[in-house]
Design a protein around this motif. Structure first.
Motif, short mmCIF file in Angstrom:
data_model
loop_
_atom_site.label_atom_id
_atom_site.label_comp_id
_atom_site.label_asym_id
_atom_site.label_seq_id
_atom_site.Cartn_x
_atom_site.Cartn_y
_atom_site.Cartn_z
N LEU A 7 0.84 -1.35 -0.10
CA LEU A 7 0.06 -0.08 -0.10
C LEU A 7 0.85 1.20 -0.12
O LEU A 7 0.65 2.12 -0.70
CB LEU A 7 -0.94 0.04 1.30
CG LEU A 7 -1.96 1.11 1.05
CD1 LEU A 7 -2.86 1.17 -0.01
CD2 LEU A 7 -2.90 1.13 2.64
N ASP A 8 1.79 1.18 0.75
CA ASP A 8 2.92 2.36 0.89
C ASP A 8 3.44 2.77 -0.42
O ASP A 8 3.54 3.68 -0.94
CB ASP A 8 4.03 2.22 1.90
CG ASP A 8 4.88 1.02 1.50
OD1 ASP A 8 4.29 0.03 1.05
OD2 ASP A 8 5.61 1.00 2.45
N VAL A 9 3.70 1.85 -1.41
CA VAL A 9 4.26 1.90 -2.80
C VAL A 9 3.20 2.62 -3.57
O VAL A 9 3.53 3.55 -4.31
CB VAL A 9 4.61 0.52 -3.18
CG1 VAL A 9 4.95 0.75 -4.83
CG2 VAL A 9 5.64 0.07 -2.54
N MET A 10 2.14 2.08 -3.52
CA MET A 10 0.90 2.72 -4.33
C MET A 10 0.49 4.08 -3.93
O MET A 10 0.20 5.09 -4.56
CB MET A 10 -0.17 2.08 -4.44
CG MET A 10 -0.33 0.83 -5.40
SD MET A 10 0.30 1.15 -6.99
CE MET A 10 -1.08 2.05 -7.50
N MET A 11 0.79 4.17 -2.52
CA MET A 11 0.19 5.88 -2.06
C MET A 11 1.33 6.88 -2.55
O MET A 11 1.03 7.96 -2.79
CB MET A 11 0.29 5.61 -0.50
CG MET A 11 -0.92 5.13 0.02
SD MET A 11 -1.02 4.83 1.87
CE MET A 11 -0.71 6.60 2.20
N ALA A 12 2.68 6.24 -2.60
CA ALA A 12 3.61 7.19 -2.91
C ALA A 12 3.65 7.41 -4.32
O ALA A 12 3.76 8.51 -4.91
CB ALA A 12 5.18 6.32 -2.72
N LYS A 13 3.20 6.42 -5.38
CA LYS A 13 3.09 6.68 -6.62
C LYS A 13 1.80 7.63 -6.99
O LYS A 13 1.86 8.24 -7.92
CB LYS A 13 2.66 5.35 -7.40
CG LYS A 13 3.97 4.51 -7.53
CD LYS A 13 3.36 3.25 -8.24
CE LYS A 13 4.78 2.43 -8.61
NZ LYS A 13 4.44 0.99 -9.12
N ARG A 14 0.78 7.45 -6.17
CA ARG A 14 -0.17 8.50 -6.39
C ARG A 14 -0.15 9.91 -5.55
O ARG A 14 -1.16 10.75 -5.51
CB ARG A 14 -1.52 7.86 -5.78
CG ARG A 14 -1.82 6.48 -6.86
CD ARG A 14 -2.09 6.74 -8.15
NE ARG A 14 -2.58 5.41 -8.85
CZ ARG A 14 -1.80 4.69 -9.75
NH1 ARG A 14 -0.72 5.14 -9.91
NH2 ARG A 14 -2.55 3.65 -10.30
#
Length: 80
Positions: A7-14
């Motif tokens: 989730l942290d990866v997707m949050m950073a991407k977005r």
């Protein structure tokens, strides 16, 4: 655990904060933090759907299967 939450990866991407996502998904900050930090034991499909909708992604972008001993948590609970 063999399922890793990215989730942290997707949050950073977005470029979205934990508190902003919590509001969009209608989940408590504490529960979202548990999920983000890979401490959750389960996730409801409705929650996963809401997260995917908010982040415009697929469940596979957030959840990953990683067999034991391949970089995830070890059997004794420690990290490699």
């Amino acid at each position: 655990m063999a399922i890793v939450v990215n989730l942290d990866v997707m949050m950073a991407k977005r470029k979205i904060s934990l508190s902003e996502l919590a509001v969009k998904v209608d989940i408590t900050l504490a529960n979202l933090s548990i999920l983000k930090n890979n401490k959750a034991k389960a996730i409801r499909f409705t929650t996963l759907e809401a997260i995917c909708r908010a982040l415009d992604c697929q469940p596979g972008d957030i959840l990953e299967f990683m067999p034991e001993g391949q970089g995830g948590e070890m059997e004794d609970g420690s990290n490699e």
